[in-house]
Design a protein around this motif. Structure first.
Motif, PDB file in Angstrom:
ATOM      1  N   LEU A 262       0.855  -1.188   0.000  1.00  0.00           N
ATOM      2  CA  LEU A 262       0.000   0.000   0.000  1.00  0.00           C
ATOM      3  C   LEU A 262       0.891   1.237   0.000  1.00  0.00           C
ATOM      4  O   LEU A 262       1.659   1.454   0.937  1.00  0.00           O
ATOM      5  CB  LEU A 262      -0.910   0.008   1.248  1.00  0.00           C
ATOM      6  CG  LEU A 262      -2.065  -0.986   1.257  1.00  0.00           C
ATOM      7  CD1 LEU A 262      -2.810  -0.899   2.578  1.00  0.00           C
ATOM      8  CD2 LEU A 262      -3.014  -0.750   0.098  1.00  0.00           C
ATOM      9  N   LYS A 263       0.824   2.004  -1.031  1.00  0.00           N
ATOM     10  CA  LYS A 263       1.661   3.195  -1.089  1.00  0.00           C
ATOM     11  C   LYS A 263       0.886   4.332  -1.739  1.00  0.00           C
ATOM     12  O   LYS A 263      -0.133   4.132  -2.402  1.00  0.00           O
ATOM     13  CB  LYS A 263       2.942   2.911  -1.861  1.00  0.00           C
ATOM     14  CG  LYS A 263       2.724   2.319  -3.246  1.00  0.00           C
ATOM     15  CD  LYS A 263       4.053   1.910  -3.854  1.00  0.00           C
ATOM     16  CE  LYS A 263       3.842   1.255  -5.221  1.00  0.00           C
ATOM     17  NZ  LYS A 263       5.108   0.816  -5.807  1.00  0.00           N
ATOM     18  N   ARG A 264       1.400   5.490  -1.542  1.00  0.00           N
ATOM     19  CA  ARG A 264       0.721   6.690  -2.025  1.00  0.00           C
ATOM     20  C   ARG A 264       0.700   6.715  -3.551  1.00  0.00           C
ATOM     21  O   ARG A 264       1.707   6.462  -4.213  1.00  0.00           O
ATOM     22  CB  ARG A 264       1.442   7.933  -1.480  1.00  0.00           C
ATOM     23  CG  ARG A 264       0.791   9.227  -1.912  1.00  0.00           C
ATOM     24  CD  ARG A 264       1.434  10.412  -1.224  1.00  0.00           C
ATOM     25  NE  ARG A 264       0.900  11.653  -1.740  1.00  0.00           N
ATOM     26  CZ  ARG A 264       1.228  12.850  -1.267  1.00  0.00           C
ATOM     27  NH1 ARG A 264       2.061  12.949  -0.264  1.00  0.00           N
ATOM     28  NH2 ARG A 264       0.701  13.931  -1.795  1.00  0.00           N
ATOM     29  N   VAL A 265      -0.486   7.012  -4.109  1.00  0.00           N
ATOM     30  CA  VAL A 265      -0.649   7.183  -5.558  1.00  0.00           C
ATOM     31  C   VAL A 265      -1.332   8.522  -5.797  1.00  0.00           C
ATOM     32  O   VAL A 265      -1.582   9.274  -4.861  1.00  0.00           O
ATOM     33  CB  VAL A 265      -1.469   6.014  -6.156  1.00  0.00           C
ATOM     34  CG1 VAL A 265      -0.709   4.703  -6.046  1.00  0.00           C
ATOM     35  CG2 VAL A 265      -2.832   5.912  -5.490  1.00  0.00           C
ATOM     36  N   LYS A 266      -1.686   8.775  -7.051  1.00  0.00           N
ATOM     37  CA  LYS A 266      -2.280  10.067  -7.385  1.00  0.00           C
ATOM     38  C   LYS A 266      -3.558  10.352  -6.618  1.00  0.00           C
ATOM     39  O   LYS A 266      -3.801  11.472  -6.183  1.00  0.00           O
ATOM     40  CB  LYS A 266      -2.579  10.115  -8.894  1.00  0.00           C
ATOM     41  CG  LYS A 266      -1.715  11.087  -9.655  1.00  0.00           C
ATOM     42  CD  LYS A 266      -2.113  11.094 -11.107  1.00  0.00           C
ATOM     43  CE  LYS A 266      -0.976  11.749 -11.899  1.00  0.00           C
ATOM     44  NZ  LYS A 266      -1.301  11.801 -13.332  1.00  0.00           N
ATOM     45  N   SER A 267      -4.393   9.326  -6.486  1.00  0.00           N
ATOM     46  CA  SER A 267      -5.698   9.541  -5.866  1.00  0.00           C
ATOM     47  C   SER A 267      -5.736   9.161  -4.390  1.00  0.00           C
ATOM     48  O   SER A 267      -6.772   9.302  -3.745  1.00  0.00           O
ATOM     49  CB  SER A 267      -6.766   8.733  -6.613  1.00  0.00           C
ATOM     50  OG  SER A 267      -6.426   7.358  -6.623  1.00  0.00           O
ATOM     51  N   LEU A 268      -4.633   8.669  -3.844  1.00  0.00           N
ATOM     52  CA  LEU A 268      -4.578   8.273  -2.431  1.00  0.00           C
ATOM     53  C   LEU A 268      -3.383   8.916  -1.761  1.00  0.00           C
ATOM     54  O   LEU A 268      -2.250   8.775  -2.215  1.00  0.00           O
ATOM     55  CB  LEU A 268      -4.467   6.744  -2.297  1.00  0.00           C
ATOM     56  CG  LEU A 268      -5.681   5.908  -2.687  1.00  0.00           C
ATOM     57  CD1 LEU A 268      -5.340   4.434  -2.614  1.00  0.00           C
ATOM     58  CD2 LEU A 268      -6.863   6.219  -1.789  1.00  0.00           C
ATOM     59  N   THR A 269      -3.610   9.618  -0.676  1.00  0.00           N
ATOM     60  CA  THR A 269      -2.526  10.196   0.096  1.00  0.00           C
ATOM     61  C   THR A 269      -2.080   9.207   1.168  1.00  0.00           C
ATOM     62  O   THR A 269      -2.682   8.152   1.376  1.00  0.00           O
ATOM     63  CB  THR A 269      -2.983  11.502   0.783  1.00  0.00           C
ATOM     64  OG1 THR A 269      -3.960  11.178   1.770  1.00  0.00           O
ATOM     65  CG2 THR A 269      -3.566  12.468  -0.223  1.00  0.00           C
ATOM     66  N   TYR A 270      -1.025   9.568   1.872  1.00  0.00           N
ATOM     67  CA  TYR A 270      -0.528   8.716   2.950  1.00  0.00           C
ATOM     68  C   TYR A 270      -1.601   8.520   4.019  1.00  0.00           C
ATOM     69  O   TYR A 270      -1.778   7.428   4.571  1.00  0.00           O
ATOM     70  CB  TYR A 270       0.721   9.341   3.580  1.00  0.00           C
ATOM     71  CG  TYR A 270       1.310   8.522   4.697  1.00  0.00           C
ATOM     72  CD1 TYR A 270       2.217   7.500   4.421  1.00  0.00           C
ATOM     73  CD2 TYR A 270       0.959   8.755   6.025  1.00  0.00           C
ATOM     74  CE1 TYR A 270       2.747   6.730   5.442  1.00  0.00           C
ATOM     75  CE2 TYR A 270       1.483   7.994   7.052  1.00  0.00           C
ATOM     76  CZ  TYR A 270       2.386   6.987   6.749  1.00  0.00           C
ATOM     77  OH  TYR A 270       2.912   6.220   7.767  1.00  0.00           O
TER      78      TYR A 270
END
Length: 398
Positions: A262-270
């Motif tokens: 699980l890592k930060r992507v464009k649509s998901l922050t930390y």
């Protein structure tokens, strides 16, 4: 949750990688034009509304049909675990800065539910204090780690009671400590470093939970034959599903985050990954769990039938003489005791003093019974030791 301020403007204190304050920032859309934060609020909000209607509806039915307050008040405390989890989780989604302050109190509600479940099982076997003392005193229970040895049932009850109660107390202490250490920025949700309190609180609550759950399981294993008509396995399963599934998910998300899956992507922050996703899963899964709980703890066993002029076991409603534990009573009318619209039942349930009194009465009952049992045992020892002396002296007297 689509929330995380710029690192340079919201750096964490004392070396914690999480910022002290989470702020709104622009991220890519998750579904349509919605960010994950707003999508999470909508989905979790719908699930929260469903769960609250189901569980508070069930609690209201128990309050209106409260024919056995001793058992039904405990049932209300047990099933309250679901809306407590749901409300605290949804509040954490809407207000991410409150996440750390709120999540510790889910353990508190879990501890209260676990203690109430233990006492409910005791009520199934013997509804009065005197009945509990007599029942458990008559039992010999195999020890868990030394099955060849046994101990008296009353001692077994005392060990189980303390094992469950300690979790409730530790959960309270851990929740308060978590709030205090977060306030001074030495908790740090994202770190297991020993100079932060997160690891120590997690270890304490995990060990405490393990001791309490093991005690409940051992109690059920040894006592299930005495309360089969109450379907204790279903009630235990409903409770353990709530606790076990959430505990398992915490471990899974910890592993996924730690391994970088699980890592930060464009649509998901930390913060979406660390807080938003786990809390959304909890909110969604509580819907089927709430349906299962509504079936398991339904009010049907407590509903009064006007077609039955005689009733077995009126002991929940009227004290019997010492010479009879159960009796068939003709002309005896049971009645609901929740008051107008169940308001009296709600008032008793919501009063923390009621729970405190219940705990104190259980402590006094067990303490006095064990003291009397030990005194009785000591009185028997001299008699057993005098017997050989009398046999030795008798030939000499002759």
């Amino acid at each position: 949750m689509g929330i995380l301020g710029p690192r340079e403007a919201a750096a964490g204190s004392h070396g914690c990688e999480l910022p002290d304050d989470f702020r709104q920032m622009d991220v890519g859309p998750f579904v349509g034009n919605l960010t994950f934060y707003h999508f999470n609020m909508i989905v979790s909000g719908i699930c929260t509304a469903i769960v609250l209607v189901l569980i508070f509806g069930l609690m209201a039915r128990h309050a209106l049909r409260m024919s056995n307050p001793q058992e039904q008040l405990k049932i209300m405390r047990i099933i309250n675990l679901i809306p407590a989890y749901q409300i605290l989780s949804y509040a954490s989604i809407c207000f991410p800065n409150a996440y750390v302050y709120l999540q510790g109190f889910t353990e508190v509600f879990q501890g209260i539910a676990l203690y109430s479940f233990l006492m409910l099982m005791c009520d199934f076997m013997a509804p009065t204090d005197q009945g509990k003392v007599e029942f458990f005193s008559s039992l010999e229970i195999k020890e868990q780690w030394r099955p060849k040895r046994t101990r008296n049932g009353l001692k077994f009850l005392k060990v189980v009671w303390w094992s469950v109660l300690q979790y409730t107390l530790i959960a309270w202490g851990a929740a308060i400590t978590q709030v205090a250490t977060q306030a001074v920025h030495v908790y740090c949700l994202s770190s297991m470093a020993p100079h932060f309190s997160h690891i120590w609180i997690s270890v304490a609550t995990s060990l405490s939970t393990g001791v309490a759950v093991n005690a409940i399981v051992q109690f059920y294993v040894n006592m299930k034959g005495y309360m089969a008509e109450h379907r204790p396995l279903l009630k235990l399963l409903a409770f353990k599903l709530i606790v076990g599934v959430i505990f398992l998910e915490k471990i899974i998300f910890m592993i996924l985050s730690g391994t970088g899956v699980l890592k930060r992507v464009k649509s998901l922050t930390y913060i979406d990954i660390a807080m938003g996703l786990p809390t959304m899963v909890i909110c969604v899964q509580m819907v089927p769990l709430a349906l299962f709980v509504c079936y398991t703890y339904r009010t049907q066993p407590y509903e009064i039938s006007n077609n039955a002029p005689r009733t077995l076991r009126p002991r929940e409603y009227q004290a019997l003489g010492d010479d009879a534990d159960e009796a068939l009573m003709s002309g005896f009318t049971k009645r609901y005791q929740g008051g107008w619209l169940g308001l009296h039942a709600w008032a008793v349930y919501l009063s923390p003093l009621t729970l405190f009194i219940d705990v104190r009465e259980a402590y006094v009952m067990i303490h006095k019974a064990r003291a009397a049992q030990k005194a009785h045992f000591k009185e028997q020892v001299p008699v057993q030791m005098d017997t050989p002396m009398e046999r030795y002296d008798s030939p000499e007297g002759a």
